[in-house]
Design a protein around this motif. Sequence first.
Motif, PDB file in Angstrom:
ATOM      1  N   ASP A 276       0.829  -1.219   0.000  1.00  0.00           N
ATOM      2  CA  ASP A 276       0.000   0.000   0.000  1.00  0.00           C
ATOM      3  C   ASP A 276       0.858   1.262   0.000  1.00  0.00           C
ATOM      4  OD1 ASP A 276      -2.464  -1.337  -0.038  1.00  0.00           O
ATOM      5  OD2 ASP A 276      -2.410  -1.622   2.133  1.00  0.00           O
ATOM      6  N   MET A 277       1.936   1.249  -0.748  1.00  0.00           N
ATOM      7  CA  MET A 277       2.799   2.424  -0.850  1.00  0.00           C
ATOM      8  C   MET A 277       2.057   3.510  -1.639  1.00  0.00           C
ATOM      9  SD  MET A 277       6.690   2.646  -2.388  1.00  0.00           S
ATOM     10  CE  MET A 277       7.403   1.672  -1.057  1.00  0.00           C
ATOM     11  N   PRO A 278       1.893   4.709  -1.088  1.00  0.00           N
ATOM     12  CA  PRO A 278       1.079   5.738  -1.753  1.00  0.00           C
ATOM     13  C   PRO A 278       1.783   6.341  -2.970  1.00  0.00           C
ATOM     14  CG  PRO A 278       2.013   6.603   0.276  1.00  0.00           C
ATOM     15  CD  PRO A 278       2.370   5.151   0.239  1.00  0.00           C
ATOM     16  N   ILE A 279       1.108   6.322  -4.100  1.00  0.00           N
ATOM     17  CA  ILE A 279       1.649   6.822  -5.363  1.00  0.00           C
ATOM     18  C   ILE A 279       0.618   7.743  -6.008  1.00  0.00           C
ATOM     19  CG2 ILE A 279       2.490   6.215  -7.666  1.00  0.00           C
ATOM     20  CD1 ILE A 279       4.365   5.319  -5.479  1.00  0.00           C
ATOM     21  N   ALA A 280       1.058   8.896  -6.453  1.00  0.00           N
ATOM     22  CA  ALA A 280       0.188   9.814  -7.195  1.00  0.00           C
ATOM     23  C   ALA A 280       0.336   9.547  -8.686  1.00  0.00           C
ATOM     24  CB  ALA A 280       0.559  11.264  -6.881  1.00  0.00           C
TER      25      ALA A 280
END
Length: 752
Positions: free
Chosen positions: A418-422
């Motif tokens: 769940d690594m946040p990426i835009a």
Amino acid sequence: MSATTRDEPEPTEDVGTAAAGEKTGVDAAAAAAKRAKSEKIGRYVAMFVMPLLMVGMMVWGYMGALHSPTPHHMPVTVTTQSTSQQAQATAEALSQGLSDVGDEAFSVKTVPGADEARQQVIDRDASGAVVVGDNGVTLYTASGAGAQQASTVQQMVGAVAAAGHIQLDNEDLVPLPGSDPAGLGAMFMTTALLMAGFLPLTITLTNSPQLLLLKRRAIPIITGWSALIAVIVWFIAGPCLHVVDSSDAWQVLGIAWLGVFSVGCVQMFLTRILGPMSVLAGMFLLMVLGIPASNVSIPIWSAPGFHHFLHQFLPAPAIGESLRSVLYFDGAGAWHYLRVLIIGAAVGILLTTLIDLSKQRKGTRPETMVINMPSLHGGKRPKSRFWQYASLAFFPLAMVLMMVVGMLGAMHNPAPRDMPIAVAGATTEQAQQTADGLTEAMPGSFKFTVADSPDQARDQVRDRDVAGAFILPSQDNPAATVVTNQAAGMSTAQTVDRAFTQVAQAQHMQVNDDDMSPLPDRDSMGTVSLYIAIGWMMSGFMIILVGSNAQPESRPLRRLIPIVAGYAVFMSFIVWLIASPIVGGVGPGHFWQMWGTGIVAIFCVAMFAAVLERLFGLLGVIPIVGTIMFLGIPASGGAISIYMEPALFVHLHQVLPMAASVESARSILYFDSDIVGQCLLTFLAWGVVSLILVMVIDRFKPLRTHIPHHVERIYDNPLEQAAEHTDGAEDAEGAEDTSDAADAAEAEPAKG
């Protein structure tokens, strides 16, 4: 008749004797007062000096060796499978290009055939092999010999090949298993075994010296302890975490036993010559020098040159390399390192025997010792030997368990979770469609959000709201862009760059990299902030743990608070001094922010440590170190991204002081101190709550301000004393009479 009177003679002799006695008594009292004052001063000095040495060694040793690893003379072979002129020219161009990289980064050798080149990689004689054939160029590496080493070789050789417009393929000859993809199993197991070898002996010397000062007891105890630790480490790393394959169980058990036994025997010798100060020698040789020289933390070719020499004989490299040989290379090459451990154990026992024999001949071996640490739990010394020895074993056993379960359990299998990426594109609809497709293709690995524009995506990466960004091609920019932030975490940036470069290439897109905050050369791995944080945290809890035993008079709050405050000011300056002018990991212009933040962090962590020390005595070090270090380091994001560990550590990152320390140091060094205020609030919350708890505890629990005088007999009976003293002397001069050996052992009680 008149009476004649005479003066009676004055009792001058009695008066003189009385006066002399009175003077002697006054002198004795003055001498005793002077000794007490000197001892008091000495104890306060020890309270400051011991933490200074321990923290200084750790920060200097680790940061100095690991803050900017640079390859030096890394062995690479080049060969060709073709006799064509083009292949020969390509091989020569690559050889020359590699020889010219950096400051002698590579030591390039030419070998006659591809099979030999590949075998040198498998045998770990070469870190990589370049094979030029008619169908292309292949770089062979072995990630089993070190994931970072393989990555470094691939990156640097790839750059040379790209500069010469040479297409390069990569092949891993010894890949790491899926259960240990970063190869960290050997490192954390090695660290746990080192701790198990040296830590118990120092504690035993200050609490139960009768177990250590007799070889007849000490060696069987070390043997059994080594077996226990070997089983525990194998059980956690094997059946629980699956880092160790079942087929390697016996080999790993043997290496673990031998490693602990060897370290224990050497530490037994150090306790003979240094006493309780042997803990500093053990830390320095085993941890401060040993871990950087082990080749399991960073490639030995990237460590400072002196560590190449240390790699040949220190136990940390011997344990780490032998474990690596068994885990990844079917045991090949292990015997060389096992020999080091066997020789170390033999030398430790021999030197201990010689020391004991020398003291026996001089009549200086003590029959009794004054115990500096009669109780580990802060109360009265247990009357039962069972409970005394049980608490003695519990302390190092718990430390080893926390190291293996906490550190290895958290970081042995780093993978994005769940690594946040835009995601940004020409339109939000395009970005949303791409984000949905990526979510389906990589379920659970990344958590995608849509940015309104590429600029907004970059701002989110710069502000550390997301780990990275993927910007789709547009008319203005026909290439996809992967946006990263090295200063926010090297492992995060590498993971994002690798994953989304592959995504772009799979869709046949041209791809560019955009790093919002690249790291400077002095901190090429982004770990300087972690070592600064470790210095602050260790400074905080060490002053409490050392002071409570070295000078228990410092424990009342009216004394403790000013002592800790002054100490925090001093140690924060020391940490900065090591990090900046001495090591060079911190650039100019950050002194005041770094110093002030360190003062607050050290003081507040000291208050937290004071709570647990008041409740559990020295055993309080277990929850203290467990919370601050063994949970704190994985949760800090300083070593591995928190998004590549179990989800628990993402939540702990918000509250633990180690995480606040790493983030505040990063913010000061690279982000204009933007979140230092939030980190200070975290420190203050820990400090204020802890201070209140200390006040409550002191109100209801009597505060110990002195250490009870306790003398421990080394020998349980004269026959044992005689047997121990005769042992060893028989080898040199033959057996002595029991009564003579007993007489030779008489000496003044010695302080432990």
